[in-house]
Design a protein around this motif. Structure first.
Motif, PDB file in Angstrom:
ATOM      1  N   ALA A 185       0.823  -1.207   0.000  1.00  0.00           N
ATOM      2  CA  ALA A 185       0.000   0.000   0.000  1.00  0.00           C
ATOM      3  C   ALA A 185       0.856   1.256   0.000  1.00  0.00           C
ATOM      4  O   ALA A 185       0.562   2.215  -0.726  1.00  0.00           O
ATOM      5  N   VAL A 186       1.908   1.275   0.789  1.00  0.00           N
ATOM      6  CA  VAL A 186       2.791   2.444   0.823  1.00  0.00           C
ATOM      7  C   VAL A 186       3.367   2.691  -0.560  1.00  0.00           C
ATOM      8  O   VAL A 186       3.361   3.815  -1.070  1.00  0.00           O
ATOM      9  N   VAL A 187       3.849   1.634  -1.191  1.00  0.00           N
ATOM     10  CA  VAL A 187       4.496   1.757  -2.501  1.00  0.00           C
ATOM     11  C   VAL A 187       3.503   2.141  -3.591  1.00  0.00           C
ATOM     12  O   VAL A 187       3.784   3.008  -4.418  1.00  0.00           O
ATOM     13  N   SER A 188       2.326   1.525  -3.592  1.00  0.00           N
ATOM     14  CA  SER A 188       1.397   1.751  -4.701  1.00  0.00           C
ATOM     15  C   SER A 188       0.405   2.887  -4.480  1.00  0.00           C
ATOM     16  O   SER A 188       0.047   3.583  -5.433  1.00  0.00           O
ATOM     17  N   ASP A 189      -0.029   3.102  -3.247  1.00  0.00           N
ATOM     18  CA  ASP A 189      -1.104   4.064  -3.007  1.00  0.00           C
ATOM     19  C   ASP A 189      -0.660   5.379  -2.374  1.00  0.00           C
ATOM     20  O   ASP A 189      -1.399   6.362  -2.427  1.00  0.00           O
ATOM     21  N   PHE A 190       0.513   5.399  -1.749  1.00  0.00           N
ATOM     22  CA  PHE A 190       0.916   6.587  -1.009  1.00  0.00           C
ATOM     23  C   PHE A 190       2.277   7.127  -1.424  1.00  0.00           C
ATOM     24  O   PHE A 190       2.914   7.854  -0.675  1.00  0.00           O
ATOM     25  N   SER A 191       2.723   6.802  -2.618  1.00  0.00           N
ATOM     26  CA  SER A 191       4.060   7.198  -3.054  1.00  0.00           C
ATOM     27  C   SER A 191       4.215   8.716  -3.183  1.00  0.00           C
ATOM     28  O   SER A 191       5.331   9.217  -3.185  1.00  0.00           O
ATOM     29  N   ASP A 192       3.115   9.444  -3.235  1.00  0.00           N
ATOM     30  CA  ASP A 192       3.191  10.902  -3.299  1.00  0.00           C
ATOM     31  C   ASP A 192       3.372  11.529  -1.906  1.00  0.00           C
ATOM     32  O   ASP A 192       3.723  12.696  -1.786  1.00  0.00           O
ATOM     33  N   LYS A 193       3.171  10.729  -0.849  1.00  0.00           N
ATOM     34  CA  LYS A 193       3.273  11.234   0.519  1.00  0.00           C
ATOM     35  C   LYS A 193       4.341  10.515   1.358  1.00  0.00           C
ATOM     36  O   LYS A 193       4.824  11.057   2.336  1.00  0.00           O
ATOM     37  N   ALA A 194       4.656   9.280   0.981  1.00  0.00           N
ATOM     38  CA  ALA A 194       5.557   8.463   1.804  1.00  0.00           C
ATOM     39  C   ALA A 194       6.467   7.610   0.930  1.00  0.00           C
ATOM     40  O   ALA A 194       6.145   7.297  -0.215  1.00  0.00           O
ATOM     41  N   GLU A 195       7.589   7.234   1.523  1.00  0.00           N
ATOM     42  CA  GLU A 195       8.557   6.380   0.848  1.00  0.00           C
ATOM     43  C   GLU A 195       8.883   5.199   1.766  1.00  0.00           C
ATOM     44  O   GLU A 195       9.201   5.394   2.939  1.00  0.00           O
ATOM     45  N   LEU A 196       8.784   4.000   1.241  1.00  0.00           N
ATOM     46  CA  LEU A 196       9.171   2.815   1.995  1.00  0.00           C
ATOM     47  C   LEU A 196      10.687   2.705   1.912  1.00  0.00           C
ATOM     48  O   LEU A 196      11.238   2.472   0.846  1.00  0.00           O
TER      49      LEU A 196
END
Length: 94
Positions: A22-33
């Motif tokens: 989810a972090v990688v696909s849905d929140f890449s504009d706000k967070a980085e794994l």
């Protein structure tokens, strides 16, 4: 551009894997794994490969050092140590 939140996930089982995806696909504009860790290193490296990232950590402290937010997704008996180390390092933890 705003600074991305650096996320590290401790625990690469079903929950940790779902959160990483989810972090990688849905929140890449706000967070980085930035890091993955599991007591069974092969799980962290396997998930890292499935995500096409080179982000597996060799140890928990490496993950904590790289992350702004540590997500604990491990077995209950491991949670206390992860939480304690994260707080002592000044990291947010979920």
């Amino acid at each position: 551009m705003a600074k991305l939140l650096k996320i590290g996930i401790a625990g690469c089982g079903a929950i940790g894997s779902s959160l990483a995806k989810a972090v990688v696909s849905d929140f890449s504009d706000k967070a980085e794994l930035v890091s993955l860790y599991d007591a069974e290193a092969k799980k962290a490296y396997g998930l890292s490969n499935r995500l096409n990232r080179k982000i597996a950590a060799l140890n928990l402290q490496d993950l904590i050092n790289k992350a702004d937010l540590v997500i604990e997704a491990t077995k209950a008996e491991s949670a206390y140590d992860i939480i304690r180390k994260s707080i002592l390092a000044g990291r947010d933890i979920m």
